[in-house]
Design a protein around this motif. Structure first.
Motif, PDB file in Angstrom:
ATOM      1  N   LYS A  45      -2.677 -19.979   3.714  1.00  0.00           N
ATOM      2  CA  LYS A  45      -1.755 -18.852   3.862  1.00  0.00           C
ATOM      3  C   LYS A  45      -1.969 -17.777   2.790  1.00  0.00           C
ATOM      4  O   LYS A  45      -1.435 -16.682   2.878  1.00  0.00           O
ATOM      5  CB  LYS A  45      -0.306 -19.331   3.829  1.00  0.00           C
ATOM      6  CG  LYS A  45       0.073 -20.022   2.531  1.00  0.00           C
ATOM      7  CD  LYS A  45       1.532 -20.445   2.612  1.00  0.00           C
ATOM      8  CE  LYS A  45       2.015 -21.014   1.313  1.00  0.00           C
ATOM      9  NZ  LYS A  45       1.956 -22.479   1.251  1.00  0.00           N
TER      10      LYS A  45
ATOM     11  N   LYS B  80      -6.591  -8.013   8.445  1.00  0.00           N
ATOM     12  CA  LYS B  80      -5.126  -7.855   8.453  1.00  0.00           C
ATOM     13  C   LYS B  80      -4.764  -6.409   8.131  1.00  0.00           C
ATOM     14  O   LYS B  80      -5.561  -5.672   7.551  1.00  0.00           O
ATOM     15  CB  LYS B  80      -4.516  -8.804   7.435  1.00  0.00           C
ATOM     16  CG  LYS B  80      -4.900 -10.251   7.730  1.00  0.00           C
ATOM     17  CD  LYS B  80      -4.076 -11.245   6.955  1.00  0.00           C
ATOM     18  CE  LYS B  80      -4.315 -12.618   7.561  1.00  0.00           C
ATOM     19  NZ  LYS B  80      -4.797 -13.637   6.718  1.00  0.00           N
TER      20      LYS B  80
ATOM     21  N   VAL C 103      -2.101 -12.922  16.725  1.00  0.00           N
ATOM     22  CA  VAL C 103      -0.957 -12.990  15.822  1.00  0.00           C
ATOM     23  C   VAL C 103      -0.838 -14.421  15.325  1.00  0.00           C
ATOM     24  O   VAL C 103      -0.678 -15.350  16.110  1.00  0.00           O
ATOM     25  CB  VAL C 103       0.358 -12.568  16.519  1.00  0.00           C
ATOM     26  CG1 VAL C 103       1.517 -12.648  15.528  1.00  0.00           C
ATOM     27  CG2 VAL C 103       0.233 -11.155  17.067  1.00  0.00           C
ATOM     28  N   ASN C 104      -0.963 -14.607  14.017  1.00  0.00           N
ATOM     29  CA  ASN C 104      -0.897 -15.950  13.436  1.00  0.00           C
ATOM     30  C   ASN C 104       0.485 -16.222  12.886  1.00  0.00           C
ATOM     31  O   ASN C 104       1.294 -15.320  12.699  1.00  0.00           O
ATOM     32  CB  ASN C 104      -1.883 -16.059  12.261  1.00  0.00           C
ATOM     33  CG  ASN C 104      -3.295 -15.754  12.664  1.00  0.00           C
ATOM     34  OD1 ASN C 104      -3.806 -16.314  13.625  1.00  0.00           O
ATOM     35  ND2 ASN C 104      -3.941 -14.850  11.941  1.00  0.00           N
ATOM     36  N   ASP C 105       0.715 -17.488  12.575  1.00  0.00           N
ATOM     37  CA  ASP C 105       1.950 -17.863  11.891  1.00  0.00           C
ATOM     38  C   ASP C 105       1.641 -17.996  10.408  1.00  0.00           C
ATOM     39  O   ASP C 105       0.905 -18.899  10.020  1.00  0.00           O
ATOM     40  CB  ASP C 105       2.400 -19.240  12.395  1.00  0.00           C
ATOM     41  CG  ASP C 105       3.693 -19.148  13.152  1.00  0.00           C
ATOM     42  OD1 ASP C 105       3.753 -19.723  14.252  1.00  0.00           O
ATOM     43  OD2 ASP C 105       4.632 -18.493  12.648  1.00  0.00           O
ATOM     44  N   VAL C 106       2.167 -17.101   9.611  1.00  0.00           N
ATOM     45  CA  VAL C 106       1.921 -17.203   8.166  1.00  0.00           C
ATOM     46  C   VAL C 106       3.267 -17.372   7.483  1.00  0.00           C
ATOM     47  O   VAL C 106       4.221 -16.655   7.795  1.00  0.00           O
ATOM     48  CB  VAL C 106       1.213 -15.934   7.631  1.00  0.00           C
ATOM     49  CG1 VAL C 106       0.989 -16.032   6.130  1.00  0.00           C
ATOM     50  CG2 VAL C 106      -0.105 -15.710   8.358  1.00  0.00           C
TER      51      VAL C 106
ATOM     52  N   ARG D 112       5.248  -9.600   9.051  1.00  0.00           N
ATOM     53  CA  ARG D 112       4.529  -9.822  10.296  1.00  0.00           C
ATOM     54  C   ARG D 112       3.411  -8.790  10.470  1.00  0.00           C
ATOM     55  O   ARG D 112       2.280  -9.127  10.793  1.00  0.00           O
ATOM     56  CB  ARG D 112       5.492  -9.750  11.470  1.00  0.00           C
ATOM     57  CG  ARG D 112       4.879 -10.171  12.783  1.00  0.00           C
ATOM     58  CD  ARG D 112       5.925 -10.113  13.900  1.00  0.00           C
ATOM     59  NE  ARG D 112       5.395 -10.646  15.141  1.00  0.00           N
ATOM     60  CZ  ARG D 112       4.613  -9.965  15.968  1.00  0.00           C
ATOM     61  NH1 ARG D 112       4.263  -8.734  15.676  1.00  0.00           N
ATOM     62  NH2 ARG D 112       4.167 -10.525  17.078  1.00  0.00           N
TER      63      ARG D 112
ATOM     64  N   GLU E  54       0.441 -11.195   9.578  1.00  0.00           N
ATOM     65  CA  GLU E  54       0.312 -12.057  10.752  1.00  0.00           C
ATOM     66  C   GLU E  54      -0.530 -11.436  11.859  1.00  0.00           C
ATOM     67  O   GLU E  54      -1.193 -12.147  12.608  1.00  0.00           O
ATOM     68  CB  GLU E  54       1.707 -12.439  11.286  1.00  0.00           C
ATOM     69  CG  GLU E  54       2.460 -13.332  10.289  1.00  0.00           C
ATOM     70  CD  GLU E  54       3.739 -13.939  10.856  1.00  0.00           C
ATOM     71  OE1 GLU E  54       4.395 -13.259  11.668  1.00  0.00           O
ATOM     72  OE2 GLU E  54       4.057 -15.081  10.491  1.00  0.00           O
TER      73      GLU E  54
END
Lengths: 451, 123
Positions: A261, B2, B31-34, B86, B90
């Motif tokens: 992350k 990004k 779109v990722n989950d960060v 986001r 993301e």
């Protein structure tokens, strides 16, 4: 008055690991005053050079002096840890000497004058104490009795486990010059990288430095001129593997250690032609530029006239031609870039390859906006070393970016090519010529001996 | 790539003076989950060119009612910070290119990685 003195008069002992000797004081034992336990714990939470930290209760050149020192240590300071309900154990650590188990027990028994009222618990003591003995630094001349002895309450261990857990040997994606874990973490600490920082590496390679920074909570990005390395393609650097696998890239390295992350981006880019808008973007810039030995130094550009199609376009498969990127230019550009894009107070940490016979402090590159914080040598061979340079941005550069004379700290030397480091453009030649001289000397010796 | 990175990139084509911001032409966006980290978002906001961020998010169809001006006191506004998070971290451009607004020169993005190298006669 007495109680405040008792808080501030505590001494601490750091036991340092016996490696990277150029980076520290000669002894592995370091006594510190004027710190709080909290300070010591926060140092140990980051240090990969310190094995353990202790609250120092006594010290001396002999066990007799240690005893006197311990009996002088205030009983009030001892009491929270030695009272009836407490549990404890005492370890013995000997530097530069191996002790038989029986001798260790004898030494612990010899401390019976200490006012421990609690119970010994070997498995899960509340408090751990350590008797440390220093037998000097010469493994060929170990004295019968220690040169110095210490006794203290164990507070915390350092982060040396990271050297093993993040070892390049077990990393998914490596290259020929991936920085080893210990040095990566040392660089991260030199740069004072902290949680929520944004860190950049302009010669990112396989991302070893970013891995270390992400471990301490920084968000990371990097660039490299080599397309294959950035995309994780091409030949593997591992002995029994020919090509890189599909999951070998910088993002995968972060994922391996659970810090995916923190990955912002990597890009294919030429560090001599930066692509960032003019603003203080980064909290730290940490990098290991190429030395021209195991990785070539290059930048885009060509001395030749390039043939193009009549409409001025390139074939799709055109790979930009590169030319040699002079070492002194690499560092001048790096400092200039850092002065532009670091926040004030942010740090630049990088390795500078040095030809030792000609080294002098004046040849460390400088810049009016960057202050030199440290310069630590790591010897590579008899005639070469690299120096870990740490600089801190102290002010914003003036508006005119093009003016080197005003930005370069060298007084009266407006042309950076007059910088003493210019000689290091020949670093590659000197490195290899030194090797040739050595091997030819050895050949001559063999002849003389008639073998 | 990004949008946090895009916000900081500029065209370095020789002779270009108005190279910011680069135009995004995306053919694949993910779109990722960060993990949401409000402290990091707060630290990044002052470094951003806000209108460039909104424009880029809008172009990609992921503006999600990000306001055209920065709201005051955003540090305590978790809803707002989540939207910024986001957009910055993301949304990811996987395939496409970045175009210099002045010269038209395109820098390809492949597998999420922009290639900013210029050819030898452009430097």
């Amino acid at each position: 008055m007495a109680s405040s003195c008792s808080r501030t008069c505590l001494q601490y002992l750091l036991h340092l690991a016996h490696d990277n000797l150029d980076f520290r004081l000669p002894s592995p034992f370091w006594c510190l005053n004027s710190l709080t336990e909290e300070d010591v714990r926060s140092v140990m939470a980051r240090s990969v050079c310190a094995k353990s930290a202790f609250e120092l209760w006594g010290r001396g050149r002999t066990h007799s002096e240690l005893r006197t020192s311990l009996l002088n240590y205030s009983p009030e300071k001892m009491s929270p840890y030695v009272h009836k309900e407490s549990t404890y154990r005492i370890n013995v650590y000997t530097f530069n000497k191996t002790l038989l188990f029986a001798d260790r027990i004898k030494k612990i028994d010899a401390l019976e004058y200490l006012p421990f009222e609690g119970t010994v618990s070997l498995k899960s003591p509340q408090h751990i104490f350590c008797l440390l003995e220093d037998y000097g630094t010469d493994p060929n001349n170990i004295p019968e009795h220690p040169n110095y002895v210490y006794f203290g309450r164990w507070i915390a261990d350092g982060q040396r486990e990271l050297i093993r857990s993040h070892s390049v040997k077990s990393r998914h994606f490596i290259g020929n010059t991936s920085m080893d874990a210990g040095l990566s973490f040392i660089m991260t600490n030199h740069a004072k990288v902290k949680e929520n920082d944004l860190v950049f590496d302009p010669f990112v390679g396989t991302g070893s430095l970013l891995v270390a920074c992400s471990h301490f909570g920084a968000y990371v990005c990097g660039t490299d001129i080599d397309y294959n390395t950035i995309h994780g393609k091409g030949r593997s650097s591992r002995k029994n593997q020919k090509w890189r696998g599909p999951d070998e890239n910088i993002r995968a390295n972060l994922r391996q250690y659970g810090t995916q992350k923190m990955y912002v981006d990597v890009m294919v880019s030429d560090a001599s032609k930066p692509v960032w808008r003019n603003a203080a973007l980064f909290d730290a810039i940490i990098t290991d530029p190429p030395y021209g030995i195991r990785e070539s130094t290059r930048k885009t550009g060509s001395h030749k006239d390039i043939a193009k199609a009549p409409d001025g376009s390139y074939a799709d498969s055109h790979v930009p031609v590169s030319q040699a990127y002079n070492l002194s230019d690499i560092f001048a550009d790096l400092l200039h870039f850092s002065a532009q894009h670091l926040v004030v107070g942010g740090r630049l940490v990088y390795w500078l390859p040095v030809y030792r016979p000609e080294y002098c402090e004046e040849m460390i590159p400088h810049h009016a906006c960057l202050q030199l914080v440290s310069n630590c040598e790591q010897t590579l061979s008899s005639h070469t070393s690299r120096r870990l340079i740490t600089m801190e941005k102290i002010k914003e550069p003036k508006e005119n970016r093009a003016s080197y004379s005003e930005l370069d700290g060298l007084a009266g030397a407006p042309d950076p090519r007059c910088s003493p480091y210019h000689g290091h453009n020949a670093f590659r030649e000197k490195y290899f010529s030194g090797l040739n001289k050595r091997s030819s000397k050895e050949d001559t010796r063999a002849d003389v001996d008639g073998k | 790539m990004k949008l946090l990175t895009h916000n900081m990139l500029t065209s370095h084509v020789k002779g270009v003076t108005k190279g910011y911001p680069l135009l995004i032409k995306a053919t694949e966006v993910k779109v990722n989950d960060v993990d949401f980290n409000p402290q990091f978002v707060c630290r990044m906001i002052p470094k951003l060119e806000w209108s460039a961020l909104v424009e880029a998010a809008d172009l990609l169809g992921h503006r999600q009612d990000l306001p055209s001006e920065l709201v005051p006191d955003y540090e305590k506004n978790e809803d707002f910070l989540k939207k910024v998070h986001r957009a910055l971290l993301e949304v990811e451009v996987i395939e496409g290119c970045l175009q210099c607004p002045e010269s038209g020169r395109e820098f390809p993005i492949s597998r999420g990685i922009p290639n900013m190298l210029l050819n030898e006669d452009e430097v």
